[in-house]
Design a protein around this motif. Structure first.
Motif, short mmCIF file in Angstrom:
data_model
loop_
_atom_site.label_atom_id
_atom_site.label_comp_id
_atom_site.label_asym_id
_atom_site.label_seq_id
_atom_site.Cartn_x
_atom_site.Cartn_y
_atom_site.Cartn_z
N LYS A 1 18.70 -39.55 30.75
CA LYS A 1 18.81 -39.79 32.20
C LYS A 1 19.33 -38.04 32.69
CE LYS A 1 21.08 -41.62 36.05
NZ LYS A 1 22.23 -42.43 36.59
N GLY A 2 18.20 -37.62 33.23
CA GLY A 2 18.51 -36.11 34.16
C GLY A 2 17.94 -35.18 33.00
N VAL A 3 17.71 -35.39 31.77
CA VAL A 3 17.26 -34.27 30.70
C VAL A 3 15.79 -33.83 31.07
CG1 VAL A 3 16.59 -33.80 28.27
CG2 VAL A 3 18.63 -35.30 28.94
N LYS A 4 15.73 -32.44 31.18
CA LYS A 4 14.28 -31.85 31.37
C LYS A 4 13.57 -31.64 30.21
CE LYS A 4 15.75 -29.75 35.74
NZ LYS A 4 15.90 -28.42 36.79
N ILE A 5 12.43 -32.14 30.28
CA ILE A 5 11.72 -31.98 28.93
C ILE A 5 10.27 -31.12 29.43
CG2 ILE A 5 10.23 -33.23 27.17
CD1 ILE A 5 12.35 -35.50 27.25
N ALA A 6 9.83 -30.36 28.40
CA ALA A 6 8.33 -29.59 28.53
C ALA A 6 7.60 -30.20 27.23
CB ALA A 6 8.69 -28.26 28.67
N ALA A 7 6.42 -30.67 27.51
CA ALA A 7 5.62 -30.84 26.34
C ALA A 7 4.34 -30.28 26.40
CB ALA A 7 5.53 -32.56 26.33
N VAL A 8 3.86 -29.74 25.20
CA VAL A 8 2.56 -29.26 25.06
C VAL A 8 1.82 -29.95 24.12
CG1 VAL A 8 1.19 -27.29 24.07
CG2 VAL A 8 3.14 -27.12 25.90
N LEU A 9 1.26 -30.96 24.49
CA LEU A 9 0.60 -31.90 23.58
C LEU A 9 -0.72 -32.23 23.89
CD1 LEU A 9 3.65 -34.48 23.57
CD2 LEU A 9 3.06 -33.00 21.63
N ALA B 1 13.32 -43.81 29.85
CA ALA B 1 14.46 -43.31 29.37
C ALA B 1 15.19 -42.18 29.95
CB ALA B 1 14.17 -42.46 28.05
N GLY B 2 14.66 -42.01 31.30
CA GLY B 2 15.23 -41.08 32.29
C GLY B 2 15.06 -39.75 32.36
N ALA B 3 14.15 -39.36 31.65
CA ALA B 3 13.69 -37.82 31.40
C ALA B 3 13.03 -37.31 32.62
CB ALA B 3 13.05 -37.48 30.26
N GLU B 4 12.93 -35.89 33.08
CA GLU B 4 12.14 -35.52 33.78
C GLU B 4 11.06 -34.45 33.17
OE1 GLU B 4 14.29 -33.07 36.81
OE2 GLU B 4 15.82 -34.83 36.92
N ILE B 5 9.72 -34.63 33.21
CA ILE B 5 8.92 -34.21 32.21
C ILE B 5 7.93 -33.46 32.93
CG2 ILE B 5 7.29 -34.70 30.47
CD1 ILE B 5 8.32 -37.53 30.21
N ALA B 6 7.28 -32.31 32.28
CA ALA B 6 6.30 -31.31 32.40
C ALA B 6 5.55 -31.15 31.46
CB ALA B 6 6.83 -29.93 32.92
#
Length: 415
Positions: free
Chosen positions: A42-50, A66-71
């Protein structure tokens, strides 16, 4: 929410693609239900290069629940499925910066856009995001994951040089990743990409597989299964010996280049097919790459010596050599399975992305306990993923008795 994609109107088709993938990813969906209930990110910022595929879409949806913020950005300029990118933006609030056919400047601009979100955890496929973060001295990242062999090699080099700034889970090193994704996933999808680009018959063709790691093993096995006469080129003596004992012809690139009809590179190294090799090739030879970066075939050198070139089919470029022979370069020398095809089947990505989801949660929970090193996926995660997959397939495995467990721990009893 910021995003930059091809066309948001593709979203409905992308949603159908995500639904199709979900039906074939039961292990990840089981994990998704647990994570949605517990909200550990919750509230965790994730950056993904996939690779922005329908399977990646299911992973992004899982992390969002799961609560994440995603870019999200693409790990290859040709691997994005534009309808999936649109669906993630419209229906799942993922900030996507990706479209199929990015040039190099756009590719890195999209990675930079991810970092503007100040991510705490990063997910990568190939190591470009990790390298970009370190080159620019970004300090707010607490940990990351790495999906593929190429990226793990780069991260290990960073660790050995003492410059790695945060812990990274090498998802590629999980048994339920490399034994299945690399071998069965790439083994099938690379050939699928070749066939979509060319529609040729494999049976009877001389197929040269350059590299006999887990990816090369899978490709060689499946080419043989389709009737190809397979030659393996390998620099590692142990792998070369294994290929020989598996019944493949083993030789060097100089000799293989003279007789191959289809060439597939899978080494993670540079210019394993050089212009000198290409000039040795017979008229009509097909060149393809299954390694992460487009460096395995010397595409730049090939273009310099070419008399002419033309796109003869989608993702198939006919190049005329100085001697008049023609060779056919697939997908501009990039990952043929993702550029000319759809990438791995959902069933195998179910394993890889289950590892990714659980590894991200593990990283977040263990952030204060891990030093800046490359770590393998914890064995309990690996085993959980295997059990979930077996259960989804209706398979019941043997259970050790207490006596057997105790026997396996002792040293006194022999014959």
């Amino acid at each position: 929410m910021n995003y930059k994609i091809r066309d948001i109107s593709f979203a409905e088709q992308g949603r159908s693609q995500l639904e199709w993938a979900e039906k074939h990813m039961p292990a990840l969906l089981s994990i998704q239900k647990d994570l949605e209930r517990e909200k550990p990110l919750k509230g965790v910022k994730i950056a993904a290069v996939l690779h922005v595929t329908k399977e990646t879409g299911v992973l992004m949806k899982t992390l969002r629940l799961a609560g994440a913020e995603i870019a999200l950005a693409a790990s290859n300029p040709l691997s994005t499925q534009d309808d999936v990118a649109a669906a993630l933006v419209k229906f799942h609030d993922v900030s996507v910066f990706a479209w199929k056919g990015e040039n190099e400047k756009e590719y890195y601009s999209n990675i930079e856009a991810l970092l503007d979100t100040n991510p705490e955890i990063v997910m990568d496929d190939g190591g470009d995001l990790h390298a970009y973060i370190h080159e620019r001295g970004i300090s707010n990242v607490i940990g990351g994951t790495e999906e593929t062999t190429t990226g793990v090699v780069r991260l290990k080099a960073m660790e050995e040089q003492g410059i790695l700034k945060y812990p990274v889970i090498a998802v590629n090193n999980a048994f339920t990743k490399y034994l299945f994704d690399n071998r069965y996933g790439t083994g099938q999808s690379a050939i699928d990409g070749i066939l979509r680009a060319t529609n040729i018959l494999i049976a009877g063709k001389v197929c040269v597989v350059v590299g006999y790691g887990w990816v090369g093993r899978g490709i060689a096995s499946r080419l043989r299964g389709l009737g190809g006469r397979v030659i393996v080129v390998e620099a590692n003596p142990l792998r070369a010996l294994e290929a020989l004992m598996e019944g493949f012809v083993v030789t060097n690139m100089k000799e293989a280049s003279k007789i191959g009809d289809i060439f597939v590179t899978a080494t993670g190294n540079i210019r394993v097919i050089s212009t000198e090799h290409i000039m040795n090739m017979k008229d009509g030879a097909i060149l393809s790459n299954a390694g992460h970066f487009n460096v395995e075939i010397d595409v730049e050198g090939l273009r310099k010596i070419a008399k002419s070139s033309r796109i003869i089919r989608p993702f198939t470029e006919e190049i005329t050599l100085p001697n008049g022979n023609k060779v056919y370069l697939l997908a501009d020398g990039r990952l043929v399975n993702l550029a000319a095809g759809e990438g791995h089947p959902s069933e195998v990505m179910d394993l890889s992305f289950s590892n990714q989801a659980l590894s991200v949660v593990y990283l977040h929970k263990s952030k204060s306990k891990l030093s800046p090193k490359v770590y393998d996926v914890p064995s309990e995660i690996d085993e959980r993923v295997a059990r979930l997959k077996l259960s989804s397939m209706g398979i019941e495995i043997e259970q050790l008795t207490e006596e057997q467990i105790e026997y396996s721990k002792q040293w006194k009893y022999g014959t």
